[in-house]
Write an enzyme that holds these catalytic residues in place. Structure first.
Site, PDB file in Angstrom:
ATOM      1  N   GLY A  12     -39.130  30.249 -80.620  1.00 23.90           N
ATOM      2  CA  GLY A  12     -38.121  29.580 -81.455  1.00 23.90           C
ATOM      3  C   GLY A  12     -38.756  28.824 -82.597  1.00 23.90           C
ATOM      4  N   ARG A  15     -37.838  27.769 -87.525  1.00 19.41           N
ATOM      5  CA  ARG A  15     -37.431  26.540 -88.231  1.00 19.41           C
ATOM      6  C   ARG A  15     -37.544  25.360 -87.260  1.00 19.41           C
ATOM      7  NH1 ARG A  15     -32.544  29.449 -87.132  1.00 19.41           N
ATOM      8  NH2 ARG A  15     -31.373  28.327 -85.523  1.00 19.41           N
ATOM      9  N   VAL A  57     -35.995  35.413 -76.314  1.00 22.61           N
ATOM     10  CA  VAL A  57     -36.573  34.931 -75.050  1.00 22.61           C
ATOM     11  C   VAL A  57     -35.650  35.179 -73.857  1.00 22.61           C
ATOM     12  CG1 VAL A  57     -38.047  33.173 -76.127  1.00 22.61           C
ATOM     13  CG2 VAL A  57     -35.730  32.549 -75.361  1.00 22.61           C
ATOM     14  N   ASN A  83     -39.870  26.487 -76.672  1.00 23.03           N
ATOM     15  CA  ASN A  83     -39.070  25.631 -77.553  1.00 23.03           C
ATOM     16  C   ASN A  83     -37.717  26.255 -77.914  1.00 23.03           C
ATOM     17  OD1 ASN A  83     -38.776  23.579 -79.962  1.00 23.03           O
ATOM     18  ND2 ASN A  83     -38.568  25.627 -80.846  1.00 23.03           N
ATOM     19  N   TYR A 148     -25.449  22.818 -71.874  1.00 21.47           N
ATOM     20  CA  TYR A 148     -26.777  22.476 -72.414  1.00 21.47           C
ATOM     21  C   TYR A 148     -27.508  21.499 -71.483  1.00 21.47           C
ATOM     22  CZ  TYR A 148     -30.041  20.827 -76.120  1.00 21.47           C
ATOM     23  OH  TYR A 148     -31.144  20.486 -76.872  1.00 21.47           O
ATOM     24  N   ALA A 150     -27.066  21.130 -68.272  1.00 19.03           N
ATOM     25  CA  ALA A 150     -27.455  21.843 -67.043  1.00 19.03           C
ATOM     26  C   ALA A 150     -28.721  22.651 -67.293  1.00 19.03           C
ATOM     27  CB  ALA A 150     -26.319  22.759 -66.588  1.00 19.03           C
ATOM     28  N   LYS A 152     -31.014  22.108 -69.629  1.00 20.17           N
ATOM     29  CA  LYS A 152     -32.165  21.242 -69.907  1.00 20.17           C
ATOM     30  C   LYS A 152     -32.617  20.501 -68.654  1.00 20.17           C
ATOM     31  CE  LYS A 152     -32.866  22.084 -74.327  1.00 20.17           C
ATOM     32  NZ  LYS A 152     -34.005  22.963 -74.689  1.00 20.17           N
ATOM     33  N   ILE A 181     -33.537  14.483 -83.171  1.00 19.56           N
ATOM     34  CA  ILE A 181     -34.510  14.908 -84.180  1.00 19.56           C
ATOM     35  C   ILE A 181     -33.745  15.596 -85.318  1.00 19.56           C
ATOM     36  CG2 ILE A 181     -36.646  16.217 -84.604  1.00 19.56           C
ATOM     37  CD1 ILE A 181     -36.981  14.112 -82.366  1.00 19.56           C
TER      38      ILE A 181
HETATM   39  P1  NDP Z   1     -33.079  24.836 -84.344  1.00 18.78           P
HETATM   40  O1  NDP Z   1     -31.722  25.357 -84.091  1.00 18.78           O
HETATM   41  O2  NDP Z   1     -33.391  24.205 -85.646  1.00 18.78           O
HETATM   42  O3  NDP Z   1     -34.158  26.024 -84.097  1.00 18.78           O
HETATM   43  C1  NDP Z   1     -34.101  26.790 -82.934  1.00 18.78           C
HETATM   44  C2  NDP Z   1     -35.138  27.888 -83.003  1.00 18.78           C
HETATM   45  O4  NDP Z   1     -35.013  28.704 -81.823  1.00 18.78           O
HETATM   46  C3  NDP Z   1     -34.949  28.831 -84.177  1.00 18.78           C
HETATM   47  O5  NDP Z   1     -36.201  29.263 -84.641  1.00 18.78           O
HETATM   48  C4  NDP Z   1     -34.181  29.994 -83.569  1.00 18.78           C
HETATM   49  O6  NDP Z   1     -34.358  31.163 -84.345  1.00 18.78           O
HETATM   50  C5  NDP Z   1     -34.860  30.071 -82.200  1.00 18.78           C
HETATM   51  N1  NDP Z   1     -34.082  30.756 -81.164  1.00 18.78           N
HETATM   52  C6  NDP Z   1     -32.794  30.551 -80.805  1.00 18.78           C
HETATM   53  N2  NDP Z   1     -32.449  31.391 -79.838  1.00 18.78           N
HETATM   54  C7  NDP Z   1     -33.544  32.151 -79.560  1.00 18.78           C
HETATM   55  C8  NDP Z   1     -33.815  33.212 -78.664  1.00 18.78           C
HETATM   56  N3  NDP Z   1     -32.866  33.671 -77.835  1.00 18.78           N
HETATM   57  N4  NDP Z   1     -35.052  33.752 -78.645  1.00 18.78           N
HETATM   58  C9  NDP Z   1     -36.011  33.316 -79.495  1.00 18.78           C
HETATM   59  N5  NDP Z   1     -35.805  32.321 -80.358  1.00 18.78           N
HETATM   60  C10 NDP Z   1     -34.588  31.751 -80.397  1.00 18.78           C
HETATM   61  O7  NDP Z   1     -33.395  23.850 -83.129  1.00 18.78           O
HETATM   62  P2  NDP Z   1     -34.349  22.537 -83.037  1.00 18.78           P
HETATM   63  O8  NDP Z   1     -35.610  22.770 -83.762  1.00 18.78           O
HETATM   64  O9  NDP Z   1     -33.526  21.370 -83.332  1.00 18.78           O
HETATM   65  O10 NDP Z   1     -34.614  22.524 -81.454  1.00 18.78           O
HETATM   66  C11 NDP Z   1     -35.773  23.067 -80.866  1.00 18.78           C
HETATM   67  C12 NDP Z   1     -35.763  22.747 -79.375  1.00 18.78           C
HETATM   68  O11 NDP Z   1     -35.691  21.343 -79.189  1.00 18.78           O
HETATM   69  C13 NDP Z   1     -34.560  23.333 -78.623  1.00 18.78           C
HETATM   70  O12 NDP Z   1     -34.960  23.730 -77.336  1.00 18.78           O
HETATM   71  C14 NDP Z   1     -33.616  22.158 -78.533  1.00 18.78           C
HETATM   72  O13 NDP Z   1     -32.735  22.282 -77.450  1.00 18.78           O
HETATM   73  C15 NDP Z   1     -34.590  21.018 -78.363  1.00 18.78           C
HETATM   74  N6  NDP Z   1     -34.076  19.711 -78.727  1.00 18.78           N
HETATM   75  C16 NDP Z   1     -33.699  19.432 -80.028  1.00 18.78           C
HETATM   76  C17 NDP Z   1     -33.240  18.169 -80.348  1.00 18.78           C
HETATM   77  C18 NDP Z   1     -32.850  17.783 -81.731  1.00 18.78           C
HETATM   78  O14 NDP Z   1     -32.421  16.639 -81.913  1.00 18.78           O
HETATM   79  N7  NDP Z   1     -32.958  18.639 -82.728  1.00 18.78           N
HETATM   80  C19 NDP Z   1     -33.112  17.125 -79.321  1.00 18.78           C
HETATM   81  C20 NDP Z   1     -33.526  17.531 -78.010  1.00 18.78           C
HETATM   82  C21 NDP Z   1     -33.997  18.781 -77.745  1.00 18.78           C
HETATM   83  P3  NDP Z   1     -33.282  32.376 -84.335  1.00 18.78           P
HETATM   84  O15 NDP Z   1     -31.939  31.757 -84.531  1.00 18.78           O
HETATM   85  O16 NDP Z   1     -33.733  33.279 -85.402  1.00 18.78           O
HETATM   86  O17 NDP Z   1     -33.454  33.016 -82.992  1.00 18.78           O
END
Ligand code: NDP
Length: 240
Positions: A12, A15, A57, A83, A148, A150, A152, A181
């Protein structure tokens, strides 16, 4: 590129937090394989230290293919950062099966798929570092996010169990729990909601992706020799 450099996989990473983690690990001298579901990952980095793959994933076959290609290329896997994550928010009363299943599949099953695919190699190496990105929501819960939360919370139990399973081979497994974040994931909140959250954060600001990346870099580095099975919050004190 140093062919003896330590090698990592970050999921992930097109971005947000994942992208910042990949850049931080590359800066620390690692060779980094990154993945995301959409083609955006193929042009997300202009950096010879970072190797992009398009992989979901939630799909065990795609994850195995990814890990095999990384092993062919790097010959080793020293660190994995799970991630990739999605949200599909809604009150339980109105939550449909698809929103429940997709969130569990990407966040929790995705973490399982990747860990299962790399663990044999790490056990063979008798070293490895895994970091699973959970959330403050997995610890404290949040109305509108039962799916979400559940997933996490599941990651936390998974992390502690795997840490016990592989500790004897010096594979260290931890979870990182970000608070709020600033990324695309949190841009769905309106300014009133954001202000209310900031007012609850003791450090008085939202988190930056680099705040999370810095901790992950430490946890996967050789500097971490004695921390495993932990859930470490990066949240400006929000969970206190
Ligand atoms: P974003 O939505 O900005 O980025 C998520 C990333 O995951 C993207 O690169 C997306 O790319 C990729 N992704 C999504 N689904 C899949 C998949 N099935 N297989 C591979 N890649 C995937 O999220 P954040 O950067 O904000 O979050 C990152 C992590 O941190 C997550 O696990 C989130 O739950 C966790 N988190 C974030 C918080 C926040 O405040 N932002 C707070 C707490 C936890 P694409 O869409 O191309 O697949």
């Amino acid at each position: 590129m140093n062919e003896f450099a330590r090698a990592a996989i970050v999921t992930g990473a097109s971005r947000g937090i994942g992208r910042a983690i990949a850049l931080r690990l590359a800066e620390a001298g690692m060779r980094v394989a990154v993945c995301a579901r959409s083609a955006a990952i193929m042009s997300a980095f202009d950096d010879p230290r970072i190797m992009p793959f398009q992989a979901d994933v939630g799909d065990a076959g795609q994850v195995e293919a990814l890990v095999n290609r990384v092993l062919e290329r790097y010959g080793r896997i020293d660190a994995v950062v799970n991630n990739a994550g999605i949200t599909r928010d809604g009150l339980l009363m109105r939550m449909n099966d698809v929103d429940w299943e997709q969130v569990l599949k990407v966040n929790l099953t995705g973490t399982f798929n990747v860990c299962r695919a790399v663990i044999r190699q790490m056990l063979k190496q008798r070293s490895g570092r895994i970091v699973n990105i959970t959330s403050i929501v997995g610890v404290a819960g949040n109305a509108g996010q039962t799916n979400y939360a559940a997933a996490k919370a599941g990651i936390i139990g998974f992390t502690k169990s795997l840490a016990k399973e592989v500790a004897s081979r010096q594979v260290l497994v931890n979870a990182v729990a970000p608070g709020y974040i600033d990324t695309e994931m949190t841009q769905v909140l309106n300014s009133q909601q954001k202000e209310a959250i900031v007012n609850m954060i003791p450090l008085g600001r939202v988190g930056r992706v680099e705040d999370v990346a810095e901790l992950v870099n430490f946890l996967v580095s050789d500097a971490n020799q004695y921390i495993t099975g932990q859930v470490i919050h990066v949240d400006g004190g929000l969970a206190i």
